[in-house]
Design an enzyme around this catalytic site. Sequence first.
Site, PDB file in Angstrom:
ATOM      1  N   ARG A  35       0.825  -1.217   0.000  1.00  0.00           N
ATOM      2  CA  ARG A  35       0.000   0.000   0.000  1.00  0.00           C
ATOM      3  C   ARG A  35       0.859   1.267   0.000  1.00  0.00           C
ATOM      4  O   ARG A  35       0.480   2.276  -0.584  1.00  0.00           O
ATOM      5  CB  ARG A  35      -0.954  -0.015   1.191  1.00  0.00           C
ATOM      6  N   LYS A 198     -18.512 -16.751   2.301  1.00  0.00           N
ATOM      7  CA  LYS A 198     -19.965 -16.582   2.406  1.00  0.00           C
ATOM      8  C   LYS A 198     -20.592 -16.036   1.133  1.00  0.00           C
ATOM      9  O   LYS A 198     -20.129 -15.057   0.562  1.00  0.00           O
ATOM     10  CB  LYS A 198     -20.291 -15.644   3.569  1.00  0.00           C
ATOM     11  N   GLY A 354      -8.726  -7.875  -1.366  1.00  0.00           N
ATOM     12  CA  GLY A 354      -8.903  -8.828  -0.277  1.00  0.00           C
ATOM     13  C   GLY A 354      -8.005 -10.052  -0.373  1.00  0.00           C
ATOM     14  O   GLY A 354      -6.831  -9.969  -0.733  1.00  0.00           O
ATOM     15  N   GLY A 377     -13.470  -4.308  -0.087  1.00  0.00           N
ATOM     16  CA  GLY A 377     -14.878  -3.948   0.072  1.00  0.00           C
ATOM     17  C   GLY A 377     -15.314  -2.793  -0.801  1.00  0.00           C
ATOM     18  O   GLY A 377     -16.437  -2.778  -1.319  1.00  0.00           O
TER      19      GLY A 377
END
Length: 399
Positions: A35, A198, A354, A377
């Site tokens: 980053r 999920k 992610g 996200g």
Amino acid sequence: MRTIDEYNFAGKRALVRVDFNVPLDQNHHITDDTRIRAAVPTIRKILSDGGAVILMSHLGRPKGGPEEKYSLKHLVNRLSEEFDTTVRFAGDCVGPEAAGLAHDLKPRDILLLENLRFHKAEEKGDPDFAKELANLGDVYVNDAFGTAHREHASTAVIARYFPTDKVMGYVMQAELDNARRVLDNVERPYTAIMGGAKISDKILIIERLMDKVDNLLIGGGMSYTFIKADGGEIGSSLVEEDKVDLAKHLIATAREKGVNLMIPVDSVIADAFSNDANVDTCLSHHIKPMWMGLDIGPTARDQYAEVILQSKTILWNGPMGVFEMSNFSVGTEGVAEAVVEATRRGAYSLIGGGDSAAAVNKLGYGDKVSYVSTGGGALLEYMEGKTLPGVAALERNNY
């Protein structure tokens, strides 16, 4: 929105929201500086114009006050080396010390502010806190796409204090350009690979992609909800019981729209959630009681690779199995290798932040795919069609 190349920073103090939420070890050493490296071109552009840079970021999830392990002072040496200068540090992001250091900056100086999230006002989007931050600089640059889906003081609210002097940095620009590339005017065949634990995390994006993709490859823990919906016996595999009907609906929708939705035909299974567990391979629809699927199997790997290699546009979000355990990382590695080879043959590939970004970087493939998002996200929400507060705040008419 104005891009950073449209702005001359000469003589200006640029207040730059970066995403320096980097992992630190127990001795506060940076273990992955991806980053930081991503933000370097934006910072260099401002410095080369003759501007001064004030960097602000969050780090971790402090519990409502200063914590040593989340202090941004641990990044000062790394930044000083990168820019071959002495990076100054303010022990708080607001207050007299920060104001004084910001005021005294000369062209090409760099100041790093302490962790924004040491103040609860940051995450609350407090306008007074945002205004105090805004008073430190002459121009606002948002280069933190990974937090653009949050309406925090430093990512969205602050922009209102810079009605004409707000621009997006190179990371923000690249993230938006690459996201649009897999949403609009794609080259076909277009394959989306969706993994992770999920189905509930990916419902909206899967539904939106149904109108765009030719192939939808499902992996990870969420594949067992699909397999159960398809009539399979999944043993003790992860399943979201309340999403089984939704999975049935998605399978039917894919059929209706002519989308090739693939769920893994076989699985690597284990008798416990552990790398030391007993391991076997079986058909995904016939998993033994008390056993769980923890990775896609060899036949699924081959089938997925075949589809990926025929694709011209590829979006990948989420691993195929529990890739942090070596016995269940093979599916993710196989998909990564296929994506790299398809890219080499001319396909466009976007790795969607992610865990999938972590997997690609861990395998050393970061520079062998078209783009690795830092967004996570934020990227998912953008692709779901949601408005990102940090992006909307940069729009010219949003004063």
